[in-house]
Design an enzyme around this catalytic site. Structure first.
Site, mmCIF file in Angstrom:
data_model
loop_
_atom_site.group_PDB
_atom_site.id
_atom_site.type_symbol
_atom_site.label_atom_id
_atom_site.label_comp_id
_atom_site.label_asym_id
_atom_site.label_seq_id
_atom_site.Cartn_x
_atom_site.Cartn_y
_atom_site.Cartn_z
ATOM 1 N N LYS A 1 11.043 15.991 19.925
ATOM 2 C CA LYS A 1 10.783 14.754 19.171
ATOM 3 C C LYS A 1 9.409 14.821 18.513
ATOM 4 C CE LYS A 1 13.946 12.270 22.140
ATOM 5 N NZ LYS A 1 14.213 11.410 23.280
ATOM 6 N N GLN B 1 11.015 8.290 27.966
ATOM 7 C CA GLN B 1 12.088 9.261 28.171
ATOM 8 C C GLN B 1 12.782 9.021 29.523
ATOM 9 O OE1 GLN B 1 12.933 11.742 25.828
ATOM 10 N NE2 GLN B 1 14.699 12.021 27.154
ATOM 11 N N ASP C 1 14.604 3.290 20.429
ATOM 12 C CA ASP C 1 15.854 3.739 21.058
ATOM 13 C C ASP C 1 16.936 2.665 20.906
ATOM 14 O OD1 ASP C 1 15.582 6.324 22.036
ATOM 15 O OD2 ASP C 1 14.798 5.695 23.992
#
Ligand SMILES: NC(=O)c1ccc[n+]([C@@H]2O[C@H](COP(=O)([O-])OP(=O)(O)OC[C@H]3O[C@@H](n4cnc5c(N)ncnc54)[C@H](OP(=O)(O)O)[C@@H]3O)[C@@H](O)[C@H]2O)c1
Length: 299
Positions: free
Chosen positions: A54, A98, A121
């Site tokens: 990322k 994460q 997200d």
């Protein structure tokens, strides 16, 4: 016997990234560099790989990528403090924590604490609610990537029977909610299957579009797919193999047998994976544009 067209996720993602670069240039010209932070608590090797990817993606398109490590043994409060700092940081327009987090940390609580405007997200309950209501702020990256792949392959969802195998909060459920929306990239009739589904093969065989998001290597084979169906394989599974690394990546679909029946199919790797990464960048640019009140064209 037909051979399915391969839907090239790498190529579609590359086009999206290129369009995003233009949007990022427009923001930068207006004095704003979009900022994305990744937070990793602990040292899970797979998670480390994901956050590194990322960060690399950010660098490539001109997003200011920031990474924060939190000790895996630290109390949950330390992670909450990091979240509070990122919520207040004007240079960070979007961030994610994460998953998985260590066992002593409640991931739901973590997600609750993220400012929904920075929740790239799309997992915060406010954003989930908005998505269900047809007013999404951030579409979660993998389902959004699947929609973009279908669009790129000229696969009509309107009126299509779609069977999604998997009901997770990050793939199956949001994708089902997106595809049933009264919208150009929705208007599908969706069946969502899971581990308690009776006669899975009957459900997949009845579909014009099958999406596999299960996490079971090659669960769906050609016999379970209708002639000329479109198959989207979200699964990424490591299986032992005689390779340098000792493993290879396979999807939830048995590619060879499915390819001989389907009209179009995504490969693993190189299908949904690159799209998920591209759509995170998309959400970051959208977040920056909205927070800074600068309109840019999104792909
Ligand atoms: N390419 C990408 O960018 C990307 C992104 C996210 C995930 N993935 C991959 O996609 C796969 C799914 O991920 P996830 O996070 O959605 O998984 P998950 O949270 O583990 O959910 C798996 C789902 O599959 C269902 N399931 C398990 N075994 C089944 C079976 N034999 N028959 C029917 N349904 C079954 C489960 O049912 P229950 O609900 O009843 O347990 C559950 O709903 C994994 O391989 C993951 O690595 C890829």
């Amino acid at each position: 016997m037909s051979t399915a067209e391969i839907i090239d996720g790498k190529a579609v993602a590359s086009e999206i990234r290129s369009d995003l670069r233009t949007a990022i240039d427009d923001l930068t010209d207006a004095g704003v560099q979009p900022g994305l932070a990744t937070v990793l608590m602990g040292d899970d090797p797979a998670s480390e790989t994901y956050v590194n990817m990322k960060q690399r993606d950010c660098e490539e398109v001109g997003i200011n990528g920031v990474h924060v490590d939190v000790d895996g043994d630290a109390p949950a409060e330390e992670l909450y403090d990091t979240i509070a700092d990122l919520n207040d940081d004007p240079e960070i327009h979007g961030y994610l924590v994460q998953a998985p987090v260590p066992e002593h940390v409640d991931y739901r609580e973590v997600v609750h604490r993220i400012d929904p405007r920075k929740d790239v997200d799309g997992f915060h309950p406010e954003n989930v609610g908005r998505l269900v209501a047809g007013n999404a702020r951030f579409r979660p990256c993998t389902p959004h990537g699947v929609q973009k792949l279908l669009e790129a392959a000229d696969v009509e969802t309107e009126g299509a029977d779609v069977t999604i195998v998997g009901r997770s909060d990050i793939v199956g459920k949001p994708l089902a909610n997106l595809l049933i929306q009264k919208a150009e990239d929705g208007n599908a009739t969706v069946t969502v299957c899971h581990s308690r589904t009776d006669d899975l093969a009957a459900k997949t065989r009845a579909a014009d579009i099958v999406v596999a998001a299960v996490g079971v290597p090659e669960l769906i084979d050609g016999e379970m797919i209708a002639e000329d169906a479109v198959v989207i394989d979200v699964g990424v599974n490591r299986v032992d193999a005689d390779t340098e690394k000792g493993y290879e990546l396979v999807g939830d679909v048995d590619f060879e047998s499915a390819q001989s029946r389907a009209r179009a199919i995504t490969p693993v790797p190189g299908g949904v994976g690159p799209m998920t990464r591209a759509m995170l960048l998309y959400n970051t640019v959208k977040a920056a544009s909205e927070q800074e009140g600068i309109d840019v064209e999104l792909p």
